[in-house]
Design a protein around this motif. Structure first.
Motif, short mmCIF file in Angstrom:
data_model
loop_
_atom_site.label_atom_id
_atom_site.label_comp_id
_atom_site.label_asym_id
_atom_site.label_seq_id
_atom_site.Cartn_x
_atom_site.Cartn_y
_atom_site.Cartn_z
N SER A 84 62.26 23.18 82.04
CA SER A 84 60.83 23.42 81.74
C SER A 84 60.02 22.53 82.66
O SER A 84 60.50 21.49 83.12
CB SER A 84 60.52 23.05 80.28
OG SER A 84 61.07 24.00 79.40
N PHE A 85 58.80 22.93 82.95
CA PHE A 85 57.94 22.07 83.77
C PHE A 85 56.51 22.12 83.26
O PHE A 85 56.09 23.08 82.61
CB PHE A 85 58.02 22.46 85.26
CG PHE A 85 57.63 23.86 85.56
CD1 PHE A 85 58.56 24.89 85.48
CD2 PHE A 85 56.33 24.19 85.93
CE1 PHE A 85 58.20 26.20 85.76
CE2 PHE A 85 55.97 25.50 86.23
CZ PHE A 85 56.92 26.51 86.14
N ARG A 86 55.79 21.08 83.58
CA ARG A 86 54.39 21.01 83.14
C ARG A 86 53.57 22.03 83.92
O ARG A 86 53.95 22.43 85.02
CB ARG A 86 53.84 19.60 83.33
CG ARG A 86 54.51 18.59 82.44
CD ARG A 86 53.76 17.28 82.36
NE ARG A 86 54.39 16.40 81.39
CZ ARG A 86 55.44 15.62 81.64
NH1 ARG A 86 55.97 15.61 82.86
NH2 ARG A 86 55.96 14.87 80.69
N SER A 87 52.43 22.38 83.36
CA SER A 87 51.69 23.45 84.01
C SER A 87 50.20 23.36 83.73
O SER A 87 49.79 22.71 82.77
CB SER A 87 52.24 24.79 83.51
OG SER A 87 51.85 25.82 84.36
N ASN A 88 49.41 24.04 84.56
CA ASN A 88 47.98 24.14 84.27
C ASN A 88 47.68 25.55 83.76
O ASN A 88 48.56 26.40 83.71
CB ASN A 88 47.15 23.80 85.51
CG ASN A 88 47.46 24.73 86.67
OD1 ASN A 88 47.74 25.91 86.48
ND2 ASN A 88 47.43 24.19 87.88
N TRP A 89 46.43 25.81 83.40
CA TRP A 89 46.11 27.09 82.76
C TRP A 89 46.39 28.28 83.66
O TRP A 89 46.82 29.33 83.20
CB TRP A 89 44.65 27.10 82.30
CG TRP A 89 43.65 27.17 83.43
CD1 TRP A 89 43.08 26.13 84.08
CD2 TRP A 89 43.18 28.38 84.07
NE1 TRP A 89 42.26 26.60 85.09
CE2 TRP A 89 42.29 27.97 85.11
CE3 TRP A 89 43.38 29.73 83.88
CZ2 TRP A 89 41.64 28.87 85.94
CZ3 TRP A 89 42.74 30.64 84.72
CH2 TRP A 89 41.88 30.20 85.73
N LEU A 90 46.16 28.11 84.98
CA LEU A 90 46.35 29.24 85.89
C LEU A 90 47.83 29.60 85.99
O LEU A 90 48.21 30.78 85.89
CB LEU A 90 45.77 28.91 87.27
CG LEU A 90 45.92 30.01 88.31
CD1 LEU A 90 45.20 31.28 87.86
CD2 LEU A 90 45.39 29.56 89.66
N ALA A 91 48.67 28.58 86.18
CA ALA A 91 50.12 28.85 86.26
C ALA A 91 50.63 29.40 84.93
O ALA A 91 51.48 30.29 84.92
CB ALA A 91 50.86 27.57 86.65
N GLU A 92 50.11 28.89 83.84
CA GLU A 92 50.53 29.40 82.53
C GLU A 92 50.13 30.86 82.36
O GLU A 92 50.87 31.65 81.78
CB GLU A 92 49.89 28.57 81.40
CG GLU A 92 50.59 27.24 81.20
CD GLU A 92 50.35 26.66 79.83
OE1 GLU A 92 49.69 27.32 78.99
OE2 GLU A 92 50.83 25.55 79.59
N PHE A 93 48.96 31.21 82.90
CA PHE A 93 48.53 32.60 82.82
C PHE A 93 49.44 33.49 83.68
O PHE A 93 49.99 34.49 83.21
CB PHE A 93 47.08 32.76 83.28
CG PHE A 93 46.66 34.20 83.39
CD1 PHE A 93 46.34 34.93 82.25
CD2 PHE A 93 46.64 34.85 84.62
CE1 PHE A 93 46.00 36.28 82.34
CE2 PHE A 93 46.30 36.19 84.71
CZ PHE A 93 45.97 36.91 83.57
N LEU A 94 49.60 33.11 84.95
CA LEU A 94 50.40 33.94 85.86
C LEU A 94 51.82 34.11 85.35
O LEU A 94 52.41 35.18 85.48
CB LEU A 94 50.43 33.30 87.26
CG LEU A 94 49.10 33.24 88.02
CD1 LEU A 94 49.25 32.37 89.26
CD2 LEU A 94 48.65 34.65 88.42
#
Lengths: 342, 103
Positions: free
Chosen positions: A247-257
């Motif tokens: 698992s890796f940390r993410s921002n909203w854009l990466a989470e959306f894509l």
């Protein structure tokens, strides 16, 4: 019981009480429908940018941007619907699986059953039909993987095999009886659609080239950078998802894509949990899991650095991402563990 | 000779859920759905996986291992990888208790 141990929460020693799991795994149409609306809005915006910039140098970054919004969610949605978890309503799930698999360029039932097998035997050499690269990975393997051409070639071979009714040993191993006729029909229809798109410029119709074909090619490496870090540098042949998956940390854009699949350990532990509930699942089991690796960019930079050093015969210890012990060496020749299966 | 067996209380099973129930060495699933209570064999017909951790969606049970789906009311296999139907058993509810007819 089956004569194998499926790789999941039980094989990884992770526990979650049944009531909590069932409440987290509850199905709904709403999050998937909202996602479709957001995706269409993004595609309309980036598609407009492409159209407005045609003929100028700006068309290339516009097509890259559009390609990222076309390709990564197509992969993510195809994956989620292959699991049957995107929607509560089954026909909706199956329709979106078909359309997004068309964009992702894999026959939808082949996608579903090879992926089911991937979950049952995650990262087991000789059993997992979705190991997309040799391990340990070298720089050549990294390049072949992220350009997207290796995957495209594999998927095209699958299309042709299915279309002519030739079913490989892997297909026979992972696919339930009775599904092949549907797969052949799907492959023929999808190949016909691809042929129409390829023929369009010869008829003077160019918009599919600017809005689908080139963006799809440009977006593929970004999609593959997401999928690359799911298991790379981690342990083969382990019953534990905690050792084989990242698992890796993410921002909203990466989470959306990526439809929140940065919570990939959690997804493999409980694949019946829908995308929108993965953060809740992560919170529920976080005490039992390793810390997620750094974000998308940092994790990918680390992986690139490690595989480059491995190919140059240098030491391969990564500074910030998790690695299986055998991936860390002081340099020298590397013994291959897994050969790509796709 | 079939007989009605007192299996559990109606409120032992949450709405849209199931429990496992053992009787004379055999395992059964008892469901509480929007259409009422139902009973079936507990093991999936595909890989002998227990359905106990499966999801109940309307009147469908989804196997937790490979996602095979059965109609809870009839036991009919709805989607691959399951092809063989699930055996079901008649159920009646009396005085807040769920009875299963075992033949």
């Amino acid at each position: 019981m089956p004569d194998y141990v499926p790789t999941n929460a039980a094989s990884s020693g992770v526990k979650l009480d049944k009531k909590t799991l069932k409440s987290i795994a509850a199905r709904s149409d709403r999050p998937g429908l909202i996602y479709i609306a957001q995706w269409i809005a993004f595609l309309a915006a980036t598609g407009t940018l492409v159209w407005a910039s045609l003929g100028s140098i700006w068309m290339w970054p516009a097509m890259l941007l559009h390609g990222i919004f076309l390709t990564v969610p197509a992969y993510s949605f195809s994956h989620e619907t292959a699991h049957g978890t995107a929607f509560r309503t089954r026909w909706l799930n199956e329709t979106v699986l078909w359309v997004t698999s068309l964009l992702y360029m894999e026959e939808p039932l082949h996608r579903r059953y090879t992926h089911t097998n991937h979950h049952t035997h995650t990262w087991w050499v000789g059993k997992d039909s979705q190991m997309p690269f040799d391990t340990p990975m070298g720089f050549g393997g990294w390049l072949a993987e992220i350009t997207g051409f290796a995957l495209l070639r594999f998927h095209m071979q699958v299309f042709v095999h299915l279309a002519v009714g030739h079913y490989t040993d892997t297909m026979k191993m992972v696919t339930p009886e009775g599904e092949f006729a549907k797969m052949t029909r799907n492959a023929r229809i999808m190949l016909a659609i691809y042929a129409l798109i390829a023929a369009a410029p010869f008829l003077g119709i160019w918009w599919p080239v600017w809005l689908i074909v080139i963006p799809r090619v440009l977006g593929a490496p970004v999609m593959l950078l997401f999928t690359l870090i799911q298991h790379v540098e981690l342990q083969e042949n382990s019953p534990s998802i905690l050792e084989s998956t990242r698992s890796f940390r993410s921002n909203w854009l990466a989470e959306f894509l990526y439809m929140k699949m940065n919570n990939h350990v959690e997804h493999h532990l409980y694949p019946q949990v829908p995308f929108h509930a993965l953060p809740k699942l992560a919170e529920a089991v976080q005490e039992q899991l390793p810390e997620p690796d750094p974000g998308f960019f940092k994790t990918n930079l680390e992986v690139m650095s490690v595989v480059l050093r491995r190919s140059l015969g240098r030491q391969t210890k990564a500074a910030t991402i998790r690695q299986a012990p055998h991936m860390i060496t002081d340099g020298g020749p590397v013994e291959r563990v897994a050969q790509r299966t796709m | 000779m079939s007989q009605w067996i007192d299996a559990c209380a109606t409120d032992d099973i949450d709405e849209e859920d199931l429990i496992s129930w053992q009787h004379e060495g055999k395992s059964y699933a008892i469901y509480n759905t929007e259409k009422g209570f139902f009973a079936s064999d507990l093991m999936c017909t595909h890989e002998e996986q227990s359905l106990e951790d499966g999801l109940v969606i309307d009147c469908v049970i989804e196997c937790p291992l490979h996602g095979g789906r059965f109609d809870i009311c009839t036991g009919k296999a709805l989607s691959a990888p399951v092809h063989q139907d699930l055996k079901t058993y008649p159920v009646k509810v009396e005085g807040g208790r769920v009875f299963v007819e075992i033949g």
